[in-house]
Scaffold this motif. Structure first.
Motif, PDB file in Angstrom:
ATOM      1  N   HIS A  57       0.829  -1.227   0.000  1.00 35.94           N
ATOM      2  CA  HIS A  57       0.000   0.000   0.000  1.00 35.94           C
ATOM      3  C   HIS A  57       0.857   1.268   0.000  1.00 35.94           C
ATOM      4  N   TYR A  58       2.127   1.159   0.437  1.00 32.69           N
ATOM      5  CA  TYR A  58       2.987   2.348   0.436  1.00 32.69           C
ATOM      6  C   TYR A  58       3.528   2.693  -0.958  1.00 32.69           C
ATOM      7  N   VAL A  59       3.187   1.870  -1.974  1.00 34.22           N
ATOM      8  CA  VAL A  59       3.702   2.139  -3.322  1.00 34.22           C
ATOM      9  C   VAL A  59       3.111   3.446  -3.877  1.00 34.22           C
ATOM     10  N   LYS A  73       2.186  22.042   1.094  1.00 34.39           N
ATOM     11  CA  LYS A  73       1.145  22.608   1.967  1.00 34.39           C
ATOM     12  C   LYS A  73       1.570  22.548   3.429  1.00 34.39           C
ATOM     13  N   ARG A  74       2.153  21.418   3.810  1.00 33.69           N
ATOM     14  CA  ARG A  74       2.570  21.260   5.208  1.00 33.69           C
ATOM     15  C   ARG A  74       3.578  22.335   5.579  1.00 33.69           C
ATOM     16  N   ILE A  75       4.508  22.586   4.659  1.00 35.11           N
ATOM     17  CA  ILE A  75       5.546  23.593   4.897  1.00 35.11           C
ATOM     18  C   ILE A  75       4.920  24.983   4.993  1.00 35.11           C
ATOM     19  N   LEU A  91       9.210  12.598  12.458  1.00 38.01           N
ATOM     20  CA  LEU A  91       9.083  11.213  12.937  1.00 38.01           C
ATOM     21  C   LEU A  91       8.158  10.428  12.014  1.00 38.01           C
ATOM     22  N   GLY A  92       8.589   9.241  11.610  1.00 38.28           N
ATOM     23  CA  GLY A  92       7.821   8.470  10.617  1.00 38.28           C
ATOM     24  C   GLY A  92       7.859   9.210   9.290  1.00 38.28           C
ATOM     25  N   CYS A  93       9.080   9.563   8.879  1.00 37.69           N
ATOM     26  CA  CYS A  93       9.265  10.503   7.746  1.00 37.69           C
ATOM     27  C   CYS A  93       8.994   9.867   6.389  1.00 37.69           C
ATOM     28  N   GLY A  94       8.798   8.545   6.333  1.00 40.55           N
ATOM     29  CA  GLY A  94       8.501   7.882   5.054  1.00 40.55           C
ATOM     30  C   GLY A  94       9.621   8.112   4.050  1.00 40.55           C
ATOM     31  N   GLY A  95       9.250   8.526   2.840  1.00 39.94           N
ATOM     32  CA  GLY A  95      10.246   8.743   1.779  1.00 39.94           C
ATOM     33  C   GLY A  95      11.045  10.026   1.943  1.00 39.94           C
ATOM     34  N   LEU A 112      13.223  10.119  10.977  1.00 42.87           N
ATOM     35  CA  LEU A 112      13.271   8.852  11.724  1.00 42.87           C
ATOM     36  C   LEU A 112      12.158   7.969  11.177  1.00 42.87           C
ATOM     37  N   ASP A 113      12.497   6.736  10.883  1.00 44.96           N
ATOM     38  CA  ASP A 113      11.473   5.816  10.367  1.00 44.96           C
ATOM     39  C   ASP A 113      11.968   4.375  10.535  1.00 44.96           C
ATOM     40  N   ILE A 114      11.034   3.439  10.486  1.00 49.88           N
ATOM     41  CA  ILE A 114      11.422   2.029  10.467  1.00 49.88           C
ATOM     42  C   ILE A 114      11.874   1.712   9.029  1.00 49.88           C
ATOM     43  N   LEU A 119      11.151   1.129  -0.708  1.00 48.19           N
ATOM     44  CA  LEU A 119      10.930   2.357  -1.479  1.00 48.19           C
ATOM     45  C   LEU A 119      11.316   3.591  -0.652  1.00 48.19           C
ATOM     46  N   PHE A 120      10.958   3.578   0.643  1.00 50.99           N
ATOM     47  CA  PHE A 120      11.252   4.751   1.475  1.00 50.99           C
ATOM     48  C   PHE A 120      12.765   4.972   1.558  1.00 50.99           C
ATOM     49  N   GLY A 121      13.519   3.877   1.756  1.00 52.48           N
ATOM     50  CA  GLY A 121      14.986   3.990   1.832  1.00 52.48           C
ATOM     51  C   GLY A 121      15.555   4.501   0.513  1.00 52.48           C
ATOM     52  N   VAL A 133      17.191   5.049  11.538  1.00 49.84           N
ATOM     53  CA  VAL A 133      16.282   3.900  11.450  1.00 49.84           C
ATOM     54  C   VAL A 133      15.934   3.455  12.864  1.00 49.84           C
ATOM     55  N   TRP A 134      14.655   3.539  13.195  1.00 53.39           N
ATOM     56  CA  TRP A 134      14.229   3.277  14.580  1.00 53.39           C
ATOM     57  C   TRP A 134      12.732   3.031  14.605  1.00 53.39           C
ATOM     58  N   ALA A 135      12.315   2.063  15.379  1.00 51.17           N
ATOM     59  CA  ALA A 135      10.875   1.823  15.547  1.00 51.17           C
ATOM     60  C   ALA A 135      10.422   2.452  16.858  1.00 51.17           C
ATOM     61  N   ILE A 136       9.551   3.424  16.767  1.00 56.07           N
ATOM     62  CA  ILE A 136       8.986   4.042  17.969  1.00 56.07           C
ATOM     63  C   ILE A 136       8.017   3.040  18.596  1.00 56.07           C
ATOM     64  N   ALA A 154       5.276  14.990  12.836  1.00 54.45           N
ATOM     65  CA  ALA A 154       4.961  13.598  12.470  1.00 54.45           C
ATOM     66  C   ALA A 154       3.654  13.663  11.687  1.00 54.45           C
ATOM     67  N   PHE A 155       3.692  13.272  10.435  1.00 53.49           N
ATOM     68  CA  PHE A 155       2.505  13.374   9.575  1.00 53.49           C
ATOM     69  C   PHE A 155       1.948  11.981   9.288  1.00 53.49           C
ATOM     70  N   ALA A 156       0.630  11.887   9.303  1.00 59.81           N
ATOM     71  CA  ALA A 156      -0.047  10.621   9.021  1.00 59.81           C
ATOM     72  C   ALA A 156       0.582   9.505   9.857  1.00 59.81           C
ATOM     73  N   THR A 157       0.584   9.718  11.169  1.00 61.82           N
ATOM     74  CA  THR A 157       1.334   8.833  12.071  1.00 61.82           C
ATOM     75  C   THR A 157       0.837   7.386  12.040  1.00 61.82           C
ATOM     76  N   ARG A 158       1.767   6.484  12.159  1.00 63.97           N
ATOM     77  CA  ARG A 158       1.459   5.052  12.279  1.00 63.97           C
ATOM     78  C   ARG A 158       2.069   4.480  13.556  1.00 63.97           C
ATOM     79  N   PHE A 159       3.075   5.208  14.085  1.00 60.83           N
ATOM     80  CA  PHE A 159       3.810   4.627  15.216  1.00 60.83           C
ATOM     81  C   PHE A 159       2.927   4.497  16.467  1.00 60.83           C
ATOM     82  N   ASN A 160       1.804   5.215  16.492  1.00 64.89           N
ATOM     83  CA  ASN A 160       0.910   5.185  17.657  1.00 64.89           C
ATOM     84  C   ASN A 160      -0.145   4.091  17.538  1.00 64.89           C
TER      85      ASN A 160
HETATM   86  C1  LIG Z   1       1.332   6.757   6.483  1.00 69.59           C
HETATM   87  S1  LIG Z   1       3.070   6.790   6.381  1.00 69.59           S
HETATM   88  C2  LIG Z   1       3.384   8.535   6.469  1.00 69.59           C
HETATM   89  C3  LIG Z   1       4.736   8.907   5.919  1.00 69.59           C
HETATM   90  C4  LIG Z   1       5.012  10.408   5.955  1.00 69.59           C
HETATM   91  N1  LIG Z   1       5.006  10.913   7.302  1.00 69.59           N
HETATM   92  C5  LIG Z   1       4.001  11.139   5.099  1.00 69.59           C
HETATM   93  O1  LIG Z   1       3.077  11.723   5.660  1.00 69.59           O
HETATM   94  O2  LIG Z   1       4.126  11.092   3.883  1.00 69.59           O
HETATM   95  C6  LIG Z   1       3.512   6.256   8.023  1.00 69.59           C
HETATM   96  C7  LIG Z   1       5.009   6.197   8.234  1.00 69.59           C
HETATM   97  O3  LIG Z   1       5.266   5.803   9.582  1.00 69.59           O
HETATM   98  C8  LIG Z   1       6.320   4.856   9.575  1.00 69.59           C
HETATM   99  N2  LIG Z   1       6.186   4.048  10.803  1.00 69.59           N
HETATM  100  C9  LIG Z   1       5.261   3.082  11.061  1.00 69.59           C
HETATM  101  N3  LIG Z   1       5.471   2.578  12.281  1.00 69.59           N
HETATM  102  C10 LIG Z   1       6.526   3.243  12.805  1.00 69.59           C
HETATM  103  C11 LIG Z   1       7.219   3.163  14.045  1.00 69.59           C
HETATM  104  N4  LIG Z   1       6.843   2.285  15.000  1.00 69.59           N
HETATM  105  N5  LIG Z   1       8.265   3.983  14.266  1.00 69.59           N
HETATM  106  C12 LIG Z   1       8.650   4.862  13.317  1.00 69.59           C
HETATM  107  N6  LIG Z   1       8.030   4.996  12.127  1.00 69.59           N
HETATM  108  C13 LIG Z   1       6.986   4.196  11.871  1.00 69.59           C
HETATM  109  C14 LIG Z   1       6.108   4.086   8.290  1.00 69.59           C
HETATM  110  O4  LIG Z   1       7.270   3.388   7.887  1.00 69.59           O
HETATM  111  C15 LIG Z   1       5.713   5.200   7.341  1.00 69.59           C
HETATM  112  O5  LIG Z   1       6.821   5.803   6.783  1.00 69.59           O
END
Ligand SMILES: C[S@@+](CC[C@H](N)C(=O)[O-])C[C@H]1O[C@@H](n2cnc3c(N)ncnc32)[C@H](O)[C@@H]1O
Length: 247
Positions: A57-59, A73-75, A91-95, A112-114, A119-121, A133-136, A154-160
């Protein structure tokens, strides 16, 4: 739309804030052309071709035009195109779209991202954005991120969210996380999160979590949680479970 609904919409503070953000973007535009002028477009096309058949789905992040516009827009909404030389942690910076644009505006950035979907790397390497590289995780301190930051985003957060349990952080988890983040906040720094919708409930947070963000000094508007001047200590402990004690 009926007249009554229209009036209600106009009087809604949410419509006003959105409208004001749109107006500010028009008043202080940010053309993308100059910001993308240094990007190696051939390498970008190679990366896009490599993931053309992926079903992950991240493609969607190969559709770069859409994400350049979204991150512009975010900027603009954070006013980061009207200053330079800020230190920004995403945080969770994706690409790394947001951070790449910031580097072109003269900011110093760290992501910071997992390291989950390659593709993100690949994009991070192409953009030359530094990324830890770190998993929150809930109740786990962040790694050493060096000097303090003027902006933490942190945009569109997933780490929570715990995918296995389909469970989202509550006030105790966020409180631990914010307390840990505090050591990286420069005086007068700003913290901005945009939360993903909770899958089952379809909303962004529980009323309790919203109250928690407000109590720590945020303004909360739909997915947007914005601390415009650091973090306030959390005082309202009464109804919320404490984190597990470390033995
Ligand atoms: C929906 S994407 C959003 C990416 C970017 N912030 C954006 O808005 O385009 C969620 C991001 O959170 C990262 N992510 C998911 N779980 C994470 C965790 N536990 N710690 C750090 N990053 C995480 C994912 O790898 C992905 O890059």
């Amino acid at each position: 739309m009926k007249l009554g609904q229209k009036i209600k919409k106009v009087l809604n503070p949410l419509s006003y804030r959105r409208g004001w953000r749109r107006t500010r973007r028009l008043l202080w535009p940010l053309p993308l052309g100059p910001l993308l002028a240094n990007l190696d477009q051939d390498r970008l096309r190679e990366i896009q071709a490599r993931y053309a058949t992926s079903t992950n789905h991240y493609v969607k992040y190969t559709e770069v035009d859409r994400f350049w516009r979204e991150n512009r827009k975010r900027i603009q909404d954070l006013g980061l195109h009207r200053c330079t030389g800020k230190r920004v942690l995403d945080l969770g910076c994706g690409g790394g779209f947001f951070l790449y644009l910031l580097t072109q505006l003269g900011h110093e950035v760290v992501g910071l991202d997992i390291d989950e979907f390659p593709l993100f790397g690949d994009l991070i390497n192409l953009f030359g954005v530094p990324c830890v590289v770190w998993a929150i995780e809930a109740f786990k301190a962040l790694p050493d991120l060096g000097a303090r930051f003027d902006y933490i985003t942190a945009f569109a957060t997933r780490f929570n969210r715990s995918a296995e349990r389909d469970w989202y952080w509550g006030p105790s988890e966020w409180n631990f996380f914010l307390n840990d983040l505090e050591q990286y906040l420069a005086p007068g720094s700003q913290v901005f999160f945009s939360l993903n919708r909770r899958r089952r409930e379809g909303d962004y947070y529980t009323p309790e979590l919203r109250e928690f963000f407000l109590s720590r000094g945020a303004t909360v508007e739909r997915d947007r949680v914005f601390f415009s001047n650091g973090l306030r200590p959390w005082t309202s402990h009464s109804t919320v479970a404490r984190p597990p004690s470390k033995k």
